[in-house]
Design an enzyme around this catalytic site. Structure first.
Site, mmCIF file in Angstrom:
data_model
loop_
_atom_site.group_PDB
_atom_site.id
_atom_site.type_symbol
_atom_site.label_atom_id
_atom_site.label_comp_id
_atom_site.label_asym_id
_atom_site.label_seq_id
_atom_site.Cartn_x
_atom_site.Cartn_y
_atom_site.Cartn_z
ATOM 1 N N TYR A 1 -8.546 14.752 -6.353
ATOM 2 C CA TYR A 1 -8.816 16.061 -5.753
ATOM 3 C C TYR A 1 -8.009 16.225 -4.479
ATOM 4 O O TYR A 1 -7.760 15.256 -3.764
ATOM 5 C CB TYR A 1 -10.315 16.284 -5.464
ATOM 6 C CG TYR A 1 -11.029 15.212 -4.647
ATOM 7 C CD1 TYR A 1 -11.466 14.036 -5.235
ATOM 8 C CD2 TYR A 1 -11.286 15.404 -3.290
ATOM 9 C CE1 TYR A 1 -12.143 13.078 -4.502
ATOM 10 C CE2 TYR A 1 -11.972 14.439 -2.544
ATOM 11 C CZ TYR A 1 -12.387 13.282 -3.165
ATOM 12 O OH TYR A 1 -13.053 12.319 -2.433
ATOM 13 N N PRO A 2 -7.593 17.467 -4.209
ATOM 14 C CA PRO A 2 -6.910 17.721 -2.946
ATOM 15 C C PRO A 2 -7.913 18.108 -1.864
ATOM 16 O O PRO A 2 -9.003 18.584 -2.184
ATOM 17 C CB PRO A 2 -5.987 18.889 -3.287
ATOM 18 C CG PRO A 2 -6.694 19.639 -4.362
ATOM 19 C CD PRO A 2 -7.576 18.655 -5.099
ATOM 20 N N MET A 3 -7.546 17.890 -0.608
ATOM 21 C CA MET A 3 -8.467 18.264 0.476
ATOM 22 C C MET A 3 -7.731 18.631 1.765
ATOM 23 O O MET A 3 -6.572 18.286 1.950
ATOM 24 C CB MET A 3 -9.472 17.139 0.743
ATOM 25 C CG MET A 3 -8.888 15.873 1.287
ATOM 26 S SD MET A 3 -10.183 14.716 1.829
ATOM 27 C CE MET A 3 -10.732 15.462 3.357
ATOM 28 N N ASP A 4 -8.456 19.343 2.613
ATOM 29 C CA ASP A 4 -7.983 19.701 3.954
ATOM 30 C C ASP A 4 -8.962 19.177 4.975
ATOM 31 O O ASP A 4 -10.122 18.909 4.653
ATOM 32 C CB ASP A 4 -8.005 21.236 4.136
ATOM 33 C CG ASP A 4 -6.881 21.955 3.425
ATOM 34 O OD1 ASP A 4 -5.889 21.303 3.053
ATOM 35 O OD2 ASP A 4 -7.019 23.190 3.251
ATOM 36 N N LYS A 5 -8.520 19.097 6.219
ATOM 37 C CA LYS A 5 -9.442 18.884 7.338
ATOM 38 C C LYS A 5 -9.618 20.255 8.004
ATOM 39 O O LYS A 5 -8.624 20.951 8.289
ATOM 40 C CB LYS A 5 -8.850 17.870 8.331
ATOM 41 C CG LYS A 5 -8.768 16.429 7.772
ATOM 42 C CD LYS A 5 -10.025 15.637 8.052
ATOM 43 C CE LYS A 5 -10.001 14.259 7.420
ATOM 44 N NZ LYS A 5 -9.269 13.259 8.196
ATOM 45 N N ARG B 1 0.830 -1.218 0.000
ATOM 46 C CA ARG B 1 0.000 0.000 0.000
ATOM 47 C C ARG B 1 0.861 1.263 0.000
ATOM 48 O O ARG B 1 0.461 2.295 -0.518
ATOM 49 C CB ARG B 1 -0.935 -0.007 1.206
ATOM 50 C CG ARG B 1 -2.057 -1.043 1.043
ATOM 51 C CD ARG B 1 -3.071 -0.953 2.151
ATOM 52 N NE ARG B 1 -3.759 0.317 2.163
ATOM 53 C CZ ARG B 1 -4.394 0.812 3.228
ATOM 54 N NH1 ARG B 1 -4.420 0.144 4.353
ATOM 55 N NH2 ARG B 1 -5.006 1.980 3.163
ATOM 56 N N HIS C 1 -15.451 6.258 8.525
ATOM 57 C CA HIS C 1 -15.040 6.594 7.142
ATOM 58 C C HIS C 1 -14.594 5.321 6.402
ATOM 59 O O HIS C 1 -15.026 5.057 5.284
ATOM 60 C CB HIS C 1 -13.894 7.615 7.216
ATOM 61 C CG HIS C 1 -13.120 7.783 5.956
ATOM 62 N ND1 HIS C 1 -13.510 8.608 4.941
ATOM 63 C CD2 HIS C 1 -11.952 7.210 5.530
ATOM 64 C CE1 HIS C 1 -12.629 8.552 3.962
ATOM 65 N NE2 HIS C 1 -11.669 7.706 4.290
ATOM 66 N N GLN D 1 -8.542 3.496 -3.490
ATOM 67 C CA GLN D 1 -8.119 4.848 -3.103
ATOM 68 C C GLN D 1 -6.641 4.846 -2.783
ATOM 69 O O GLN D 1 -6.135 3.896 -2.202
ATOM 70 C CB GLN D 1 -8.941 5.339 -1.900
ATOM 71 C CG GLN D 1 -8.383 5.049 -0.524
ATOM 72 C CD GLN D 1 -8.588 3.619 -0.058
ATOM 73 O OE1 GLN D 1 -8.921 2.724 -0.828
ATOM 74 N NE2 GLN D 1 -8.351 3.374 1.222
HETATM 75 C C1 VOV Z 1 -12.384 3.052 -1.374
HETATM 76 C C2 VOV Z 1 -12.703 3.921 -0.485
HETATM 77 C C3 VOV Z 1 -11.975 4.315 0.773
HETATM 78 C C4 VOV Z 1 -11.568 3.520 1.821
HETATM 79 C C5 VOV Z 1 -11.746 2.018 1.986
HETATM 80 C C6 VOV Z 1 -10.911 4.375 2.782
HETATM 81 C C7 VOV Z 1 -10.401 3.940 4.013
HETATM 82 C C8 VOV Z 1 -9.578 4.763 4.804
HETATM 83 C C9 VOV Z 1 -8.976 4.359 6.044
HETATM 84 C C10 VOV Z 1 -9.154 2.981 6.701
HETATM 85 C C11 VOV Z 1 -8.202 5.408 6.497
HETATM 86 C C12 VOV Z 1 -7.381 5.477 7.798
HETATM 87 C C13 VOV Z 1 -6.139 4.677 7.745
HETATM 88 C C14 VOV Z 1 -5.276 4.938 6.549
HETATM 89 O O1 VOV Z 1 -5.290 4.072 5.665
HETATM 90 O O2 VOV Z 1 -4.664 6.005 6.469
HETATM 91 C C15 VOV Z 1 -8.329 6.457 5.519
HETATM 92 C C16 VOV Z 1 -7.634 7.669 5.599
HETATM 93 C C17 VOV Z 1 -7.979 8.756 4.811
HETATM 94 N N1 VOV Z 1 -8.962 8.817 3.843
HETATM 95 FE FE1 VOV Z 1 -10.029 7.268 3.135
HETATM 96 N N2 VOV Z 1 -10.924 5.662 2.296
HETATM 97 C C18 VOV Z 1 -11.567 5.670 1.086
HETATM 98 C C19 VOV Z 1 -11.865 6.765 0.252
HETATM 99 C C20 VOV Z 1 -11.584 8.064 0.637
HETATM 100 C C21 VOV Z 1 -12.124 9.238 0.022
HETATM 101 C C22 VOV Z 1 -13.092 9.258 -1.135
HETATM 102 C C23 VOV Z 1 -11.593 10.326 0.670
HETATM 103 C C24 VOV Z 1 -11.951 11.782 0.428
HETATM 104 C C25 VOV Z 1 -12.987 12.253 1.466
HETATM 105 C C26 VOV Z 1 -14.306 12.626 0.891
HETATM 106 O O3 VOV Z 1 -15.261 12.790 1.678
HETATM 107 O O4 VOV Z 1 -14.422 12.807 -0.331
HETATM 108 C C27 VOV Z 1 -10.692 9.845 1.650
HETATM 109 C C28 VOV Z 1 -9.914 10.637 2.452
HETATM 110 C C29 VOV Z 1 -9.022 10.110 3.384
HETATM 111 C C30 VOV Z 1 -8.045 10.906 4.067
HETATM 112 C C31 VOV Z 1 -7.778 12.384 3.823
HETATM 113 C C32 VOV Z 1 -7.379 10.073 4.945
HETATM 114 C C33 VOV Z 1 -6.263 10.476 5.916
HETATM 115 C C34 VOV Z 1 -6.930 11.160 7.099
HETATM 116 C C35 VOV Z 1 -6.062 11.413 8.307
HETATM 117 O O5 VOV Z 1 -6.498 12.265 9.125
HETATM 118 O O6 VOV Z 1 -5.006 10.805 8.455
HETATM 119 N N3 VOV Z 1 -10.732 8.470 1.650
HETATM 120 N N4 VOV Z 1 -9.194 6.069 4.534
#
Ligand code: VOV
Length: 247
Positions: free
Chosen positions: A143-147, A129, A170, A183
């Site tokens: 797309y880029p994003m912020d929290k 990964r 999430h 992703q």
């Molecule tokens: C296929 C879809 C999918 C899946 C399974 C998934 C799962 C996960 C897991 C399990 C984790 C946490 C552990 C890690 O792996 O980092 C994350 C982490 C993250 N994600 Fe996610 N995400 C997806 C998809 C997915 C999308 C579509 C978005 C955009 C949000 C949206 O509203 O448009 C996103 C964002 C993020 C971000 C910015 C982070 C880091 C945040 C932080 O604060 O560190 N993400 N994500």
């Protein structure tokens, strides 16, 4: 003070969006166009051999809409390699027919909200990964994003435990799209204008809309997510490139 989450960081990433100067391309002599495409093919072959050695990965995409025409997405072990690669691309004849549209510099990132006591340096799943060979799926969405950091909705003031709960929810939404969407989250704090780059790869372009829409209702997105511009497009094989550029 709330505790930061530890991140695991993998390959460095450069999303290089370009617009084609079609007027200049059409005005160029056929031999000049052919030479430009030949040189570019050689560069693509070089990228392919890097991928075969698992020293990085590359994707070529055609972008829909006026924000850009092409995306060259490259992942490499160091940022210096990306810089060298970008410079090499810029020096090609083909690059003379492109204009910069947008670029994004980041690094493949996993956060340890869901840590399961695995050793990241040896666990093959975590390593795959962090150093992903880009799946050859047909469609891409970036797309880029912020929290958000605003009043009570300040992600960085929340406890790690509370952030972990929201990230768990999430992940649960995301997992519903297993097999449909892949992703790749890249972190860009200190590297680029937003905090993360979100790159989604899929077989069916409509699934991007469905996933992003569904996630809007997750508390972590509804309360905390700020989004930059969206880019959507289709993967291209290097063999498709000459017909794409045919005028
Ligand atoms: C296929 C879809 C999918 C899946 C399974 C998934 C799962 C996960 C897991 C399990 C984790 C946490 C552990 C890690 O792996 O980092 C994350 C982490 C993250 N994600 Fe996610 N995400 C997806 C998809 C997915 C999308 C579509 C978005 C955009 C949000 C949206 O509203 O448009 C996103 C964002 C993020 C971000 C910015 C982070 C880091 C945040 C932080 O604060 O560190 N993400 N994500």
């Amino acid at each position: 003070m709330s505790e930061p989450v530890e991140t695991l960081d993998g390959w460095y990433s450069l999303h290089d969006f370009r617009t084609i100067d079609w007027t200049a391309w059409k005005l160029a002599a056929p031999e000049e166009r052919e030479a430009a495409l030949h040189e570019l093919k050689q560069l693509f072959e070089k990228w392919e051999s890097v991928e075969e050695r698992k020293d990085g990965s590359s994707g070529i995409y055609s972008i829909v809409g006026q924000k850009a025409d092409l995306l060259f997405w490259n992942l490499r072990p160091t940022m210096e390699e990306l810089n060298k690669l970008e410079n090499e691309l810029n020096k090609t004849k083909f690059a003379e027919f492109t204009l910069p549209a947008y670029s994004y510099v980041s690094v493949v990132e996993l956060s340890n909200y869901m840590a399961q006591g695995k050793d990241p340096d040896t666990d093959p799943e975590i390593q795959a990964r962090l150093k992903p060979i880009l799946p050859k799926w047909d469609h891409i969405c970036f797309y880029p994003m912020d929290k958000r950091r605003m009043g009570d909705d300040n992600w960085y003031m929340m406890s790690k435990e509370d952030r972990g709960k929201l990230m768990y929810a999430h992940g649960k939404t995301g997992r519903k799209y297993a097999g449909k969407i892949r992703q790749i989250i890249t972190g860009s704090i200190g590297f680029d204008d937003w905090e993360w780059g979100v790159t989604l790869l899929g077989h069916d372009v409509l699934q991007f809309k469905k996933l992003v829409y569904e996630m809007r209702f997750d508390e972590v997105s509804a309360r905390f997510a700020e989004f930059g511009p969206f880019y959507v497009g289709h993967r291209m094989e290097k063999e498709q490139f000459p017909s794409y550029m045919q005028v």
